[in-house]
Design an enzyme around this catalytic site. Structure first.
Site, PDB file in Angstrom:
ATOM      1  N   LYS A 151       0.879  -1.180   0.000  1.00 35.36           N
ATOM      2  CA  LYS A 151       0.000   0.000   0.000  1.00 35.36           C
ATOM      3  C   LYS A 151       0.901   1.210   0.000  1.00 35.36           C
ATOM      4  O   LYS A 151       1.970   1.157   0.583  1.00 35.36           O
ATOM      5  CB  LYS A 151      -0.914  -0.022   1.229  1.00 35.36           C
ATOM      6  CG  LYS A 151      -1.792  -1.269   1.349  1.00 35.36           C
ATOM      7  CD  LYS A 151      -3.054  -1.191   0.523  1.00 35.36           C
ATOM      8  CE  LYS A 151      -3.768  -2.539   0.459  1.00 35.36           C
ATOM      9  NZ  LYS A 151      -5.121  -2.536   0.001  1.00 35.36           N
ATOM     10  N   LYS A 177       1.080  -9.780  -3.312  1.00 34.70           N
ATOM     11  CA  LYS A 177      -0.156  -9.712  -4.096  1.00 34.70           C
ATOM     12  C   LYS A 177      -0.355  -8.293  -4.613  1.00 34.70           C
ATOM     13  O   LYS A 177      -0.088  -7.341  -3.892  1.00 34.70           O
ATOM     14  CB  LYS A 177      -1.351 -10.144  -3.223  1.00 34.70           C
ATOM     15  CG  LYS A 177      -2.692 -10.077  -3.906  1.00 34.70           C
ATOM     16  CD  LYS A 177      -3.789 -10.448  -2.916  1.00 34.70           C
ATOM     17  CE  LYS A 177      -5.142  -9.884  -3.268  1.00 34.70           C
ATOM     18  NZ  LYS A 177      -5.225  -8.482  -3.614  1.00 34.70           N
ATOM     19  N   ASP A 179      -2.875  -5.213  -5.934  1.00 32.70           N
ATOM     20  CA  ASP A 179      -4.226  -4.803  -5.587  1.00 32.70           C
ATOM     21  C   ASP A 179      -5.127  -4.935  -6.811  1.00 32.70           C
ATOM     22  O   ASP A 179      -4.646  -5.026  -7.945  1.00 32.70           O
ATOM     23  CB  ASP A 179      -4.238  -3.380  -5.020  1.00 32.70           C
ATOM     24  CG  ASP A 179      -4.994  -3.355  -3.704  1.00 32.70           C
ATOM     25  OD1 ASP A 179      -6.066  -3.996  -3.649  1.00 32.70           O
ATOM     26  OD2 ASP A 179      -4.525  -2.740  -2.742  1.00 32.70           O
ATOM     27  N   GLU A 180      -6.431  -4.938  -6.566  1.00 34.09           N
ATOM     28  CA  GLU A 180      -7.375  -5.218  -7.656  1.00 34.09           C
ATOM     29  C   GLU A 180      -7.356  -4.132  -8.732  1.00 34.09           C
ATOM     30  O   GLU A 180      -7.735  -4.385  -9.877  1.00 34.09           O
ATOM     31  CB  GLU A 180      -8.794  -5.414  -7.100  1.00 34.09           C
ATOM     32  CG  GLU A 180      -9.463  -4.199  -6.460  1.00 34.09           C
ATOM     33  CD  GLU A 180      -8.958  -3.892  -5.059  1.00 34.09           C
ATOM     34  OE1 GLU A 180      -8.183  -4.689  -4.522  1.00 34.09           O
ATOM     35  OE2 GLU A 180      -9.341  -2.827  -4.509  1.00 34.09           O
ATOM     36  N   HIS A 269      -9.783 -12.465  -7.253  1.00 29.59           N
ATOM     37  CA  HIS A 269     -10.241 -11.336  -6.436  1.00 29.59           C
ATOM     38  C   HIS A 269     -11.702 -11.078  -6.803  1.00 29.59           C
ATOM     39  O   HIS A 269     -12.071 -11.202  -7.969  1.00 29.59           O
ATOM     40  CB  HIS A 269      -9.378 -10.105  -6.722  1.00 29.59           C
ATOM     41  CG  HIS A 269      -9.528  -9.048  -5.677  1.00 29.59           C
ATOM     42  ND1 HIS A 269     -10.652  -8.266  -5.579  1.00 29.59           N
ATOM     43  CD2 HIS A 269      -8.706  -8.655  -4.672  1.00 29.59           C
ATOM     44  CE1 HIS A 269     -10.512  -7.430  -4.549  1.00 29.59           C
ATOM     45  NE2 HIS A 269      -9.332  -7.650  -3.977  1.00 29.59           N
ATOM     46  N   LYS A 309     -12.368  -5.167   7.892  1.00 31.90           N
ATOM     47  CA  LYS A 309     -12.936  -3.845   7.570  1.00 31.90           C
ATOM     48  C   LYS A 309     -14.160  -3.919   6.653  1.00 31.90           C
ATOM     49  O   LYS A 309     -14.881  -2.939   6.491  1.00 31.90           O
ATOM     50  CB  LYS A 309     -11.857  -2.972   6.910  1.00 31.90           C
ATOM     51  CG  LYS A 309     -11.507  -3.364   5.465  1.00 31.90           C
ATOM     52  CD  LYS A 309     -10.435  -2.482   4.827  1.00 31.90           C
ATOM     53  CE  LYS A 309     -10.161  -2.912   3.400  1.00 31.90           C
ATOM     54  NZ  LYS A 309      -9.047  -2.216   2.773  1.00 31.90           N
TER      55      LYS A 309
HETATM   56  C1  CAP Z   1      -7.280  -5.634   1.468  1.00 33.27           C
HETATM   57  C2  CAP Z   1      -7.598  -5.472   0.029  1.00 33.27           C
HETATM   58  C3  CAP Z   1      -8.682  -6.355  -0.621  1.00 33.27           C
HETATM   59  C4  CAP Z   1      -9.931  -6.633   0.116  1.00 33.27           C
HETATM   60  C5  CAP Z   1     -11.074  -7.144  -0.769  1.00 33.27           C
HETATM   61  C6  CAP Z   1      -7.972  -4.031  -0.138  1.00 33.27           C
HETATM   62  O1  CAP Z   1      -6.355  -4.666   1.889  1.00 33.27           O
HETATM   63  O2  CAP Z   1      -6.447  -5.718  -0.722  1.00 33.27           O
HETATM   64  O3  CAP Z   1      -8.962  -5.780  -1.867  1.00 33.27           O
HETATM   65  O4  CAP Z   1      -9.647  -7.550   1.117  1.00 33.27           O
HETATM   66  O5  CAP Z   1     -12.146  -7.606  -0.070  1.00 33.27           O
HETATM   67  O6  CAP Z   1      -7.427  -3.363  -0.989  1.00 33.27           O
HETATM   68  O7  CAP Z   1      -8.853  -3.563   0.568  1.00 33.27           O
HETATM   69  P1  CAP Z   1      -6.043  -4.409   3.442  1.00 33.27           P
HETATM   70  P2  CAP Z   1     -12.511  -9.161   0.108  1.00 33.27           P
HETATM   71  O8  CAP Z   1      -5.350  -5.652   3.950  1.00 33.27           O
HETATM   72  O9  CAP Z   1      -5.138  -3.222   3.442  1.00 33.27           O
HETATM   73  O10 CAP Z   1      -7.323  -4.144   4.142  1.00 33.27           O
HETATM   74  O11 CAP Z   1     -11.249  -9.855   0.549  1.00 33.27           O
HETATM   75  O12 CAP Z   1     -13.567  -9.152   1.140  1.00 33.27           O
HETATM   76  O13 CAP Z   1     -12.975  -9.623  -1.200  1.00 33.27           O
HETATM   77 MG    MG Z   2      -7.399  -4.844  -2.591  1.00 32.70          MG
END
Ligand code: CAP
Ligand code: MG
Length: 428
Positions: A151, A177, A179-180, A269, A309
Site C-alpha cells: 500500500k 499480491k 491490488d485489484e 479477487h 474492515k
Molecule cells: C485488502 C484489500 C482487498 C480486500 C477485498 C484491499 O487490503 O487488498 O482488496 O480484502 O475484499 O485493498 O482492501 P487491506 P474481500 O489488507 O489493506 O485491508 O477480501 O472481502 O474480497
Molecule cells: Mg485490494
C-alpha cells in the site's frame, strides 16, 4: 382466465438427479402471492413469457422449470438439464440469474444457491491445482499461507513495488499480491513489474531458503489478459491474479484453459461482488459466486474475514469456507448442498482490514487452511513492511499453537510493536 404462470408451480414434483436446482429467496410485489411470483420466476428463467402461447409443443413443455417447494420466502426451482449448454457459464446464468431480477411481480429475489447436477459439473474443469497443489508448490503444509498487498494500493513504480515485495518476502510473507486496481498504469507498467518482481523474488527465495511467489494482477481485456499470463509463465511465475467479476465469467473460462497449458494457478479477487451480494433480500449470494468460481476453476478465492474492515457475516464466511474446502456439503436452510465429485477444493483467502492482533481470532473462526492477506496490517507497521511481515508470521506461528499472543509478543519485538499500534481491535 387461468393463471398460466401457475403451470410452472408443482409442489408434488420431486427433482430428478440430473435437474439443476436453484434456491431463491423471494418476495412478491403488492397484489401478487408467493406462488404467482414463484411461477413467474420459473417461467422467465426457463421457457415462458408473459402470456400463454398459442403454440406450445409438448416437447417444449418438458423444458418448463418447476417451482416445487415453497417454504415461507424460500422457493426451490428445478430446471430440466436440456435447458443448459454444457460448459457455457454465461448461458446458464442468463437463464437462472437473468431477467428474473427485474420482474414487476417480484418485489425482491435473491439467488441463494445452485445445486449442480453431475452432467453440468463434468462440463467444467474446476481448479487445476486446488488446495493440495498450491500447498505443494509453496511447501507449506499446515499453517495459513500469508500474503500482502503493498500500500498505497496504486502509485508505486514497478521498482518500488518489487522492493516492497522483497521486504515482505524477507520478513516472512509467502505471497506478494497486487491490488485489484493495479494492472498496467503509466507509473507501473505490467511488463516492468513482472521483470522487477520475479528478479527480487528469486533473490528472496535464495536468501530465505523458502518458496516465495507473486499473485500478479493480469486483469484486462481477455486477449491482453492471456498475453500477460504468458509473460508471467515466461518469467517463472506460479500464479496469476484476476478480478473475476469485473472481467466476467466467459473471460475467466478462457483464462482457466490458458492457465492449464501455462501451468499457472489462479488467484481470484472478487471486487464488485458486494454490488449484488450484500443486499440479503435481492441479488445473488456470494455462495453462488463461489460455486461458479470453483466450477470454472480458480485455485484461490476471497471469502471475507468476519472481523475485518469489510462486511462479511460469520455465517456467510464459514459457509463459503466449507463450500470451497469440502468435497461434499450438506443441505441447510439457505444452502442446497453439493457433491463436488472430482472438482478440486479452492483455498479461501481472508483479507480486508487484517493485522497481526486479529490473527488468533480469525484462525479460531475460520481455521488454518486459508490465506491470510494483510495490506495495511503490514505496511502500516511503525517499523515498516519487513517488520510488518515478520509480525504477521509471528502471529500465525503463535496462533497455530493456541498460546497467548500477548505473552509471545514479549520476546518478538515486531509482533509487540504491531500490538502496541493496533491492539486486537477491528478498524472500520
Ligand atoms: C485488502 C484489500 C482487498 C480486500 C477485498 C484491499 O487490503 O487488498 O482488496 O480484502 O475484499 O485493498 O482492501 P487491506 P474481500 O489488507 O489493506 O485491508 O477480501 O472481502 O474480497
Ligand atoms: Mg485490494
Amino acid at each position: 382466465m387461468t393463471e398460466w404462470y401457475h403451470d410452472f408451480v408443482n409442489t408434488s414434483y420431486t427433482p430428478k438427479p440430473d435437474d439443476l436446482v436453484c434456491l431463491f429467496r423471494l418476495e412478491s410485489a403488492e397484489g401478487f402471492g408467493i406462488e404467482d411470483a414463484a411461477g413467474r420466476v420459473a417461467s422467465e428463467s426457463s421457457v415462458g413469457t408473459w402470456t400463454e402461447l398459442t403454440a406450445m409443443p409438448h416437447r417444449i413443455r418438458r423444458l418448463m422449470a418447476k417451482a416445487y417447494e415453497i417454504q415461507g420466502n424460500l422457493v426451490k426451482v428445478a430446471y430440466p438439464p436440456s435447458l443448459f449448454e454444457n460448459g457455457n457459464m454465461p448461458q446458464i446464468l442468463s437463464s437462472i440469474a437473468g431477467n428474473i431480477f427485474g420482474m414487476k411481480a417480484v418485489q425482491n429475489v435473491r439467488l441463494e444457491d445452485i445445486k449442480w447436477p453431475k452432467r453440468l459439473l463434468k462440463s467444467f474443469h474446476g481448479p487445476q491445482l486446488g488446495i493440495r497443489g498450491i500447498r505443494k508448490i509453496l511447501k507449506v503444509r499446515d499453517r495459513p499461507l500469508t500474503a500482502t498487498v503493498p500500500k498505497p494500493k496504486v502509485g508505486l513504480t514497478a521498482k518500488e513495488h518489487a522492493r516492497a515485495g522483497y521486504e515482505a518476502w524477507i520478513g516472512g510473507i509467502d505471497l506478494l499480491k497486487d491490488d485489484e486496481n493495479l494492472t498496467s498504469q503509466s507509473f507501473n507498467k505490467f511488463k516492468d513489474r513482472v521483470n522487477e518482481c520475479f528478479r527480487l523474488r528469486d533473490r528472496a527465495e535464495k536468501e530465505t531458503g523458502e518458496r516465495k511467489s507473486y499473485l500478479i494482477n493480469i486483469t484486462a481485456e481477455t486477449n491482453e489478459m492471456l498475453n500477460r499470463a504468458k509473460m508471467v509463465a515466461n518469467a517463472g511465475g506460479e500464479y496469476v491474479m484476476v478480478d473475476i467479476l469485473t472481467c466476467g465469467w466467459a473471460a475467466l473460462q478462457t483464462l482457466r484453459d490458458e492457465c492449464e497449458s501455462l501451468k499457472l494457478a489462479i488467484h481470484a479477487h472478487r471486487a464488485f461482488h458486494a454490488a449484488f451480494t450484500r443486499n440479503r433480500l435481492h441479488g445473488v449470494s456470494m455462495l453462488t459466486v463461489s460455486d461458479i468460481a470453483r466450477l470454472i476453476g480458480v485455485d484461490q478465492l476471497h471469502i471475507g474475514t468476519v472481523i475485518g474492515k469489510l462486511e462479511s457475516p460469520q455465517e456467510e464466511v464459514l459457509g463459503l469456507r466449507d463450500n470451497l474446502q469440502h468435497q461434499k456439503t450438506d443441505t441447510i436452510a439457505t444452502c442446497l448442498g453439493q457433491n463436488w465429485d472430482r472438482i478440486k477444493p479452492v483455498l479461501p483467502t481472508c483479507s480486508g482490514g487484517l493485522h497481526p492482533g486479529l490473527v488468533p481470532e480469525l484462525m479460531k473462526l475460520v481455521g488454518a487452511n486459508i490465506i491470510i492477506q494483510a495490506g495495511g496490517g503490514v505496511w502500516g507497521h511503525p517499523d515498516g513492511g519487513r517488520a510488518g511481515a515478520a509480525a504477521l508470521r509471528q502471529a500465525i506461528d503463535i496462533a497455530m499453537t493456541g498460546d497467548s499472543l500477548e505473552q509471545y509478543s514479549r520476546d518478538h519485538k515486531e509482533l509487540q510493536r504491531a500490538i502496541d499500534t493496533w491492539g486486537v481491535a477491528t478498524f472500520k
